[in-house]
Design an enzyme around this catalytic site. Structure first.
Site, short mmCIF file in Angstrom:
data_model
loop_
_atom_site.label_atom_id
_atom_site.label_comp_id
_atom_site.label_asym_id
_atom_site.label_seq_id
_atom_site.Cartn_x
_atom_site.Cartn_y
_atom_site.Cartn_z
N LYS A 256 0.81 -1.22 0.00
CA LYS A 256 0.00 0.00 0.00
C LYS A 256 0.84 1.27 0.00
CE LYS A 256 -3.99 -1.98 -0.23
NZ LYS A 256 -4.89 -1.80 -1.38
N1 PMP Z 1 -3.45 -8.17 1.34
C1 PMP Z 1 -3.51 -7.24 2.28
C2 PMP Z 1 -2.94 -7.52 3.63
C3 PMP Z 1 -4.11 -6.01 2.01
O1 PMP Z 1 -4.18 -5.05 2.96
C4 PMP Z 1 -4.67 -5.79 0.72
C5 PMP Z 1 -5.36 -4.50 0.44
N2 PMP Z 1 -6.73 -4.45 0.74
C6 PMP Z 1 -4.60 -6.81 -0.24
C7 PMP Z 1 -3.97 -7.98 0.11
C8 PMP Z 1 -5.21 -6.69 -1.61
O2 PMP Z 1 -4.64 -5.70 -2.41
P1 PMP Z 1 -5.54 -4.84 -3.36
O3 PMP Z 1 -6.39 -3.94 -2.49
O4 PMP Z 1 -4.59 -4.07 -4.19
O5 PMP Z 1 -6.42 -5.75 -4.15
#
Ligand code: PMP
Length: 346
Positions: A48
């Site tokens: 992130k």
């Molecule tokens: N794994 C974790 C620990 C996350 O915080 C997130 C984000 N929501 C994701 C996977 C998935 O990533 P994305 O939001 O880019 O689909």
């Protein structure tokens, strides 16, 4: 005279360019070659950081943000932490509207990173003025020069990964990647990375990992939003109870679902076999790999890249707590020997 010192100017320069690490023991019994993109190497310990930095810098380029401006988002998770971190370095105020369900640890962590946290009642509907969505929207409207990151509905979330994660993986695999497997939450990671990789080679197969209790897989297959698919689950960060516009469903070849229990055991297994201390969704993506392998998805020359989104330290009171695992009933069906080995010397 200024001495030449080999140092970064600040931690934002360390975002991205995370390593690709071959998976060894955990992939022993699987067909193909497996590599993990280890996003915990980002300074905020998750993928992130990429979207926080990218979205904020885009707003700077457009002249929306000036010194002391406010960044607003609705998450107690990794995105909140990354936004708080970027805000510190760039001198912005960070406001996070979070659900009252968020753990005290998480709220303390965000406050430690200088964020102002609004705790909003979890039991109200999304259109209630007290919900964290509405509180964030109102604060955004009331605060001149503020931006609302809105990661589930922000196209820049996809773009951040299109510009960074995708090209990095293409380069690291010298274009020899055959499969990309990633958890889908907002969908930004999988969509942006897939868009770049498929532009280079349309044959790269992209598989999204979804949770039981989430609508994404069925929506992908039927284009129907089925509210009957929704029920509570424990893994945080993948799956959703709405359809995020930050997911480009066209780029995803298929979705696969994983259980809370198997993903938790697999996360612990990754830590113990690879020495890589990873978060819950890294367990989920590796669990998906095991299921796909059993279905005969991979050949011996397949080069499979999985994304490990964050670090295990964020899950000390969950996946890495034997008490928590036990409370969930996750040790009932598996050998309890897997529990951490502790000996008390008296
Ligand atoms: N794994 C974790 C620990 C996350 O915080 C997130 C984000 N929501 C994701 C996977 C998935 O990533 P994305 O939001 O880019 O689909």
């Amino acid at each position: 005279m200024e001495h030449k010192i080999d140092a970064y100017n600040n931690i934002l320069e360390l975002i991205g360019n995370t390593p690709l690490v071959k998976l060894n023991r955990i992939a022993d019994q699987l067909t193909g070659n497996f590599y993990a993109k280890v996003e915990a190497f980002n300074p905020g310990h998750s993928s992130k950081d990429r979207i926080a930095a990218y979205i904020i810098e885009e707003a700077e380029r457009k002249g929306i943000l000036t010194e002391g401006s406010t960044i607003i988002e609705t998450t107690s998770g990794n995105t909140g932490f990354s936004i708080a971190m970027v805000s510190i370095i760039k001198g912005y105020e960070c406001i996070l509207a979070v659900s009252s369900k968020s753990s005290k640890d998480k709220i303390d962590m965000l406050r430690s990173m200088g964020a102002k946290v609004y705790i909003c009642p979890a039991h109200v509907s999304a259109d209630d003025p007290r919900s964290y969505y509405q509180v964030a929207k109102r604060l955004h409207e009331e605060t001149k020069g503020s931006i609302y990151i809105n990661q589930y509905f922000n196209e820049l979330n996809i773009e951040a990964h299109y510009k960074t994660t995708g090209p990095e993986i293409w380069k690291q695999t010298n274009g020899n990647i055959t499969h990309l497997i990633a958890c889908s939450g907002t969908g930004g990671t999988i969509s942006g990375t897939a868009r770049y990789l498929k532009e280079q080679n349309p044959k790269v197969k992209v598989i999204g990992v979804d949770a039981f209790g989430s609508v994404l897989k069925k929506y992908h297959e039927t284009k129907e939003f089925d509210a009957n698919e929704i029920y509570p689950y424990r893994i945080e960060g993948l799956g959703k109870n709405l359809i995020p516009s930050a997911t480009d469903f066209e780029l995803i070849d298929k979705f696969i679902k994983v259980t809370d229990e198997e993903s938790a055991h697999t996360a612990r297994e990754i830590s113990k076999t690879e020495g890589l201390f990873v978060g819950y969704t890294s367990g989920a993506v590796m669990q998906a790999v095991k299921q796909l392998d059993a279905e005969g998805e991979f050949g011996k020359n397949s080069n499979i890249v999985v994304i490990f989104p964050d670090h295990g330290s964020r899950y000390m009171s969950k996946v890495y707590s034997d008490d928590w695992m036990n409370d969930q009933g996750f040790f009932d069906t598996k050998n309890v020997e897997e529990a951490q080995q502790i000996e008390f010397i008296k």
